[in-house]
Write an enzyme that holds these catalytic residues in place. Structure first.
Site, PDB file in Angstrom:
ATOM      1  CB  CYS A 270      68.431  32.288  73.856  1.00 39.54           C
ATOM      2  SG  CYS A 270      67.696  30.707  74.242  1.00 39.54           S
TER       3      CYS A 270
HETATM    4  N1  LIG Z   1      65.391  26.967  72.203  1.00 40.45           N
HETATM    5  C1  LIG Z   1      66.603  27.151  72.677  1.00 40.45           C
HETATM    6  O1  LIG Z   1      67.589  27.104  71.930  1.00 40.45           O
HETATM    7  C2  LIG Z   1      66.839  27.402  74.152  1.00 40.45           C
HETATM    8  C3  LIG Z   1      68.151  27.291  74.634  1.00 40.45           C
HETATM    9  C4  LIG Z   1      68.382  27.514  75.986  1.00 40.45           C
HETATM   10  C5  LIG Z   1      67.332  27.867  76.822  1.00 40.45           C
HETATM   11  N2  LIG Z   1      66.065  28.000  76.334  1.00 40.45           N
HETATM   12  C6  LIG Z   1      65.018  28.355  77.271  1.00 40.45           C
HETATM   13  O2  LIG Z   1      64.244  27.208  77.559  1.00 40.45           O
HETATM   14  C7  LIG Z   1      62.863  27.551  77.764  1.00 40.45           C
HETATM   15  C8  LIG Z   1      61.991  26.774  76.812  1.00 40.45           C
HETATM   16  O3  LIG Z   1      62.316  27.127  75.476  1.00 40.45           O
HETATM   17  P1  LIG Z   1      61.954  26.234  74.226  1.00 40.45           P
HETATM   18  O4  LIG Z   1      62.763  26.767  73.091  1.00 40.45           O
HETATM   19  O5  LIG Z   1      62.045  24.785  74.568  1.00 40.45           O
HETATM   20  O6  LIG Z   1      60.421  26.632  74.020  1.00 40.45           O
HETATM   21  P2  LIG Z   1      59.346  25.867  73.098  1.00 40.45           P
HETATM   22  O7  LIG Z   1      58.307  26.873  72.774  1.00 40.45           O
HETATM   23  O8  LIG Z   1      60.042  25.138  71.994  1.00 40.45           O
HETATM   24  O9  LIG Z   1      58.741  24.769  74.052  1.00 40.45           O
HETATM   25  C9  LIG Z   1      57.978  25.061  75.171  1.00 40.45           C
HETATM   26  C10 LIG Z   1      56.889  24.018  75.311  1.00 40.45           C
HETATM   27  O10 LIG Z   1      56.186  24.274  76.523  1.00 40.45           O
HETATM   28  C11 LIG Z   1      54.812  24.008  76.306  1.00 40.45           C
HETATM   29  N3  LIG Z   1      54.065  24.688  77.346  1.00 40.45           N
HETATM   30  C12 LIG Z   1      53.778  26.003  77.468  1.00 40.45           C
HETATM   31  N4  LIG Z   1      53.097  26.215  78.596  1.00 40.45           N
HETATM   32  C13 LIG Z   1      52.946  25.037  79.213  1.00 40.45           C
HETATM   33  C14 LIG Z   1      52.325  24.613  80.420  1.00 40.45           C
HETATM   34  N5  LIG Z   1      51.750  25.496  81.244  1.00 40.45           N
HETATM   35  N6  LIG Z   1      52.336  23.310  80.722  1.00 40.45           N
HETATM   36  C15 LIG Z   1      52.926  22.415  79.896  1.00 40.45           C
HETATM   37  N7  LIG Z   1      53.536  22.741  78.750  1.00 40.45           N
HETATM   38  C16 LIG Z   1      53.554  24.046  78.414  1.00 40.45           C
HETATM   39  C17 LIG Z   1      54.560  24.490  74.901  1.00 40.45           C
HETATM   40  O11 LIG Z   1      53.398  23.895  74.358  1.00 40.45           O
HETATM   41  C18 LIG Z   1      55.845  24.037  74.197  1.00 40.45           C
HETATM   42  O12 LIG Z   1      55.728  22.745  73.653  1.00 40.45           O
HETATM   43  C19 LIG Z   1      62.798  29.064  77.576  1.00 40.45           C
HETATM   44  O13 LIG Z   1      62.931  29.683  78.812  1.00 40.45           O
HETATM   45  C20 LIG Z   1      64.025  29.365  76.732  1.00 40.45           C
HETATM   46  O14 LIG Z   1      64.490  30.674  76.923  1.00 40.45           O
HETATM   47  C21 LIG Z   1      65.799  27.751  75.014  1.00 40.45           C
END
Ligand SMILES: NC(=O)c1ccc[n+]([C@@H]2O[C@H](COP(=O)([O-])OP(=O)(O)OC[C@H]3O[C@@H](n4cnc5c(N)ncnc54)[C@H](O)[C@@H]3O)[C@@H](O)[C@H]2O)c1
Length: 431
Positions: A270
């Site tokens: 992030c």
């Molecule tokens: N990790 C954090 O602390 C956090 C906090 C706030 C916001 N975010 C935001 O949330 C969003 C997700 O982040 P995250 O950390 O959960 O990512 P992540 O990589 O942990 O998880 C994303 C998941 O999406 C799946 N994926 C990718 N493309 C896909 C598709 N087309 N169809 C179905 N599944 C699909 C991946 O396989 C993965 O399991 C991002 O935009 C991030 O900036 C993350």
């Protein structure tokens, strides 16, 4: 039955796309609150782990996954057609940056295309992925409307930023207030009703753009303040002042001050990334986001600074970086978690290697790391000591490390996190 009636009766089915750090806690919490949930991910390995009742996210206990799956409330799947049953589809896929620091919306676009393929009248689609203001309106809406259905007429659309803080034992899905902004008032109201099933406080705003901007304000606020305090740390070093002592004293002010701490650089999915989504968008309005760019420059220079500090420490022992053994303590991007995405430790390791050091690492949460051209396996701290490490460098201050013993065991210790606070030794070189 309308979606509102189904939500009120707790009969609405949720679909979560992307079961990572954000999507999995939400999907499991929904299922635990008796909301039937379809969890869709393209990663076969993750889906089979979940189907077997095992979690791969430290904040989500395997028992919760097993309970949700065994009760039939959570259905993990790689089949997008399963999302046809969902009344609400919540998209939680990654939003990284390209090498050029431009937004990479490819995951969002794919997930939205999947959603469009199952979209039906009366459904609510919510985007949670962090992104620039305008994404829901300019990217998500047209793709969803491609098959003829219209937002605000046939389906509802909203943006709700995710605020999950991995490794935080106090604030989790239920007690982190959730902001929602809909394409229209009906979408906002439905998104609010949806999240109220699992979140104590939902905060509506008047548009998807405002909701998108809220998240970027929050993360830019952190990036800029960390940049400012990193600069202060460099200044204090020159002036021979202990920056940590200064921050500790400043934070006794009961109003108008909030402590931020210097460190080896920004990490995680992030803070190092999101502000650049905003500055990229601002450029389209001929607006230069100067604070963001400056904070980015200071924060991204920190790994280099840490490597110089290791060089200074070794110099005290008449040694050069080239040919020395350096042991990195902690490579996750923050304390007590297993996530190495954008971790400054990876940059520090790379820079140390480039200057000719032999680098090893220990991290109780990260047994091995595949870092572009280097694959490293963690080793035990005592093995690093036995191998004749010249200098240890604390990059991530995991609670599990025994700091007094670290200081006792290594000839030199560079501390980038104030983890050795209270320990007096001339072996210590603090940031
Ligand atoms: N990790 C954090 O602390 C956090 C906090 C706030 C916001 N975010 C935001 O949330 C969003 C997700 O982040 P995250 O950390 O959960 O990512 P992540 O990589 O942990 O998880 C994303 C998941 O999406 C799946 N994926 C990718 N493309 C896909 C598709 N087309 N169809 C179905 N599944 C699909 C991946 O396989 C993965 O399991 C991002 O935009 C991030 O900036 C993350």
């Amino acid at each position: 039955m309308t979606l509102k009636t189904r939500l009120d009766a707790k009969e609405a089915v949720a679909g979560v796309i992307g079961l990572g750090y954000v999507g999995l806690p939400l999907a499991v919490e929904l299922a635990r609150r008796q909301v039937r949930t379809i969890g869709f991910d393209v990663d076969v390995r993750k889906v089979s782990e979940l189907a077997a009742g095992r979690s791969y996210i430290p904040d989500v206990p395997s028992e919760h996954v097993a309970e949700a799956v065994n009760s039939g409330m959570l259905t993990p799947t790689t089949d997008p057609a399963a999302l046809r049953d969902a009344d609400v589809i919540d998209i939680c896929v990654p939003t990284p940056l390209r090498k050029t620091k431009d937004p990479d919306l490819s995951y969002v676009v794919k997930a939205v295309d999947t959603t469009a393929s199952v979209l039906r009248k009366g459904q609510l689609v919510i985007l949670e992925s962090t992104t620039y203001p305008g994404t829901t309106d300019e990217v998500v809406k047209p793709a969803l409307e491609a098959n003829g259905l219209k937002a605000g007429v046939d389906f509802y659309l909203a943006f709700s930023p995710e605020r999950v803080d991995p490794g935080n034992p106090t604030f989790q899905t239920r007690n982190i207030p959730k902001v929602v902004g809909g394409y229209d008032a009906a979408s906002t109201a439905l998104a609010k009703a949806f999240y109220e099933q699992v979140v104590d406080t939902v905060v509506p705003v008047t548009s998807t753009r405002a909701a998108e901007m809220v998240k970027l304000l929050e993360n830019t606020f952190r990036a800029v303040n960390i940049g400012m305090v990193n600069e202060l740390a460099l200044m204090c070093h020159r002036m021979g002042i202990d920056v940590w002592e200064v921050i500790d004293a400043a934070k006794t002010k009961p109003f108008g001050f909030m402590p931020f701490y210097p460190g080896p650089g920004l990490g995680g999915h992030c803070i190092p990334i999101d502000p650049f989504y905003l500055s990229w968008k601002a450029k389209q309005f001929n607006f230069e986001a100067r604070f963001i760019e400056l904070a980015g420059q200071v924060n991204s220079s920190m790994p280099e600074y840490v490597v110089n500090l290791v060089g200074e420490a070794l110099n005290e022992h008449r040694k050069a970086l080239n040919g020395s053994r350096v042991h990195v303590l902690g490579i996750a991007y923050k304390r007590d978690i297993d996530d190495v995405r954008e971790s400054p430790a990876l940059d520090v390791i790379e820079l140390l290697m480039r200057r000719g050091a032999t680098v090893t690492y220990s991290d109780p949460y990260v047994p091995e790391v595949d870092h572009g051209h280097h694959q490293l396996k963690g080793i035990a701290i005592q093995d690093a000591v036995a191998a004749g490490t010249d200098c240890a460098v604390i990059i991530t201050d995991h609670k599990a490390f025994d700091y007094p013993s670290i200081v006792a065991s290594f000839p030199l210790v560079v501390d980038t996190r104030n983890a050795l606070k209270g320990i007096k030794s001339d072996k210590i070189f603090a940031l």
